[in-house]
Scaffold this active site. Structure first.
Site, PDB file in Angstrom:
ATOM      1  N   GLY A  11     -14.045  98.070  35.450  1.00 30.74           N
ATOM      2  CA  GLY A  11     -15.213  97.506  35.625  1.00 30.74           C
ATOM      3  C   GLY A  11     -15.479  96.456  36.726  1.00 30.74           C
ATOM      4  N   HIS A 362       9.678  53.216  46.917  1.00 31.44           N
ATOM      5  CA  HIS A 362       8.586  53.163  47.213  1.00 31.44           C
ATOM      6  C   HIS A 362       8.034  53.259  48.727  1.00 31.44           C
ATOM      7  CE1 HIS A 362       9.902  49.006  45.743  1.00 31.44           C
ATOM      8  NE2 HIS A 362      10.339  48.972  46.936  1.00 31.44           N
ATOM      9  N   ASN A 376      20.164  54.258  48.788  1.00 28.82           N
ATOM     10  CA  ASN A 376      19.196  53.493  48.533  1.00 28.82           C
ATOM     11  C   ASN A 376      18.161  53.554  49.842  1.00 28.82           C
ATOM     12  OD1 ASN A 376      17.929  50.966  46.686  1.00 28.82           O
ATOM     13  ND2 ASN A 376      17.465  50.650  48.750  1.00 28.82           N
ATOM     14  N   TYR A 386       9.436  66.142  62.473  1.00 28.10           N
ATOM     15  CA  TYR A 386       8.699  67.067  63.220  1.00 28.10           C
ATOM     16  C   TYR A 386       8.403  66.558  64.645  1.00 28.10           C
ATOM     17  CZ  TYR A 386       4.803  70.735  63.815  1.00 28.10           C
ATOM     18  OH  TYR A 386       3.857  71.594  64.439  1.00 28.10           O
ATOM     19  N   ARG A 439      16.141  47.144  67.291  1.00 28.42           N
ATOM     20  CA  ARG A 439      15.160  46.385  67.484  1.00 28.42           C
ATOM     21  C   ARG A 439      14.748  46.036  68.758  1.00 28.42           C
ATOM     22  NH1 ARG A 439      17.155  42.680  62.563  1.00 28.42           N
ATOM     23  NH2 ARG A 439      16.488  44.119  60.810  1.00 28.42           N
TER      24      ARG A 439
END
Length: 449
Positions: A11, A362, A376, A386, A439
């Site tokens: 149907g 986090h 860690n 990428y 750095r």
């Protein structure tokens, strides 16, 4: 008796207002027709024929993982015409179960009871009927004074008295294949719909003194068909309630079933707790003693035991035992967490393996990476995977410590027991047991003004 099933799924479903064929719409995590096929298989029937028509390629693709056969109904000329298309592929000596493809609430027990009634009565045909408080839209069962089957009258052809009848035709039948196909060839389109009614074949068989049985089921809910989006939502709600009940009775705690959405094929181990506003989809598998939610969505993922996931999103992820995820973590496809991994707040992981006991607490992005044991990863760490054209791998060997706000420019490997200084951009491999710092020199300039 040899059993076959014919599912009518040709149907258009015009009231769905959709480009998809009706049976392709999803309910409780999978297309409507797959719910029907599952019920038929659970009832013990393996030989299944699906009659397709409108959107046949879509329906066939949906069913491609099932061992079934298809026949084509070129023109949708009614249920009788649809069943006739299966004549060439069903053995004449078979008993056939016939049902619509748009009844996702049907349960195997109802089908088994119908088939057992058909067998015990040695009937030529048996109709599954239901008493409904509101029978509007359904064909009515007419019985003679002895309570035997007389005929079925479709609502559009029924008079006012016949419309008051509460016993309705579910559209689910058992037939002797040879006899029903013979009767179908004698049906006509002289009715309000101008179609070949399957119900007319029952009347013809009755007139030929064949035995027509009625199995009156108490499963009113089982036979609800889907014709529009409102009914689709109603079916969704019923299936979710069934699933939630099944899980709770098997030892899973749902703190608020009304706000918990779990698909039909999901499996969850006992003593797992599901907190409110949690969605678990697809073929997800969860182990025992987990705590999931609140506000978590898990799709097609494998979760071990004693895992805690809070307010997070997982897609096609694999999580081993005793992992701790969230809040607000995002695990994308091909992410694997080994035992005891911690993934904290605002961490996104894609196509990566995180080793036993490692921590990404986090504010990090980890993509196309392999991370060893006891690693860690400090806050703000980014794998730069990428270059605008290709994706590259990052490898962190065992017991690496990545300082906060480190950029790891792939392809790059950090050797075991190495440390990166906070704020470093690491673009070359780091040997084992090394401190890597990169750095720019700090300058102090006088302020002006």
């Amino acid at each position: 008796m040899k059993l076959s099933a014919v599912i009518l799924a040709a149907g258009k479903g015009l009231r769905m207002r959709s480009d998809l064929p009706k049976v392709a719409h999803r309910v409780a995590g999978k297309p409507i027709i797959l719910h029907v096929i599952q019920a038929v298989k659970e009832a013990g029937i393996e030989d299944i024929v699906v009659v397709v028509g409108h959107g046949r390629e879509v329906v066939q693709e949906i069913c491609s993982g099932e061992k079934i056969r298809f026949v084509l109904q070129e023109q949708q000329l009614g249920t009788g015409h649809a069943l006739m298309q299966a004549e060439a592929v069903v053995a004449p000596e078979d008993t056939i179960l016939v049902l619509a493809g748009d009844i996702p609430l049907i349960q195997a027990t109802s089908l088994q009871q119908l088939m057992e009634s058909h067998r015990q009565k040695q009937a030529t045909a048996t109709v599954l009927s239901v008493n409904m408080q509101n029978p509007s839209g359904y064909g009515r069962i007419l019985r003679d004074q002895q309570g035997a089957f007389l005929r079925i009258i479709e609502e559009k052809d029924a008079n006012d008295e016949e419309k008051k009848i509460k016993e309705i035709n579910s559209g689910i039948y058992c037939f002797c294949a040879r006899k029903v196909f013979s009767a179908l060839h004698s049906t006509s389109t002289r009715n309000a719909q101008g179609e070949y009614y399957l119900t007319e074949a029952l009347e013809l068989l009755k007139n030929q003194q064949e035995s027509i049985g009625i199995f009156l089921s108490d499963g009113e809910e089982d036979i609800y068909g889907i014709n529009d989006r409102v009914q689709l939502a109603q079916a969704e709600n019923i299936l979710r309630q069934r699933k939630n009940r099944e899980l709770m009775l098997s030892g899973v705690s749902l703190m608020d079933p009304a706000s918990t959405f779990i698909d039909s094929d999901v499996l969850i181990g006992h003593d797992t707790i599901i907190l409110p506003f949690t969605i678990i989809e697809g073929n997800s598998r969860l182990g025992e003693r987990c705590e999931i939610g609140p506000g978590t969505r898990i799709s097609d993922s494998i979760i071990g035991s004693e895992v805690k996931i809070e307010s997070s999103r997982l897609i096609q992820a694999s999580v081993a035992d005793r992992c701790n995820i969230g809040p607000f973590a995002y695990l994308r496809p091909e992410t694997t967490l080994l035992e005891g991994v911690k993934v904290g707040d605002f961490v996104e992981i894609k196509k990566s393996t995180i080793g036993t006991g490692s921590k990404i607490p986090h504010l990090s992005y980890v993509g196309d990476a392999t991370i060893g044991q006891g690693v860690n990863v400090g806050a703000g760490t980014i794998t730069c995977n990428y270059d605008g054209k290709n994706k590259y791998q990052t490898v962190l060997e065992d017991r690496v410590f990545i300082g906060s706000n480190t950029n790891l420019v792939a392809p790059v490997r950090i050797g075991e027991n190495s440390i990166t200084g906070a704020g470093s951009t690491i673009s070359r491999d780091v040997p084992p047991h090394t401190l890597a710092v990169e750095r720019a020199g700090q300058k102090h300039l006088p302020r002006k003004g």
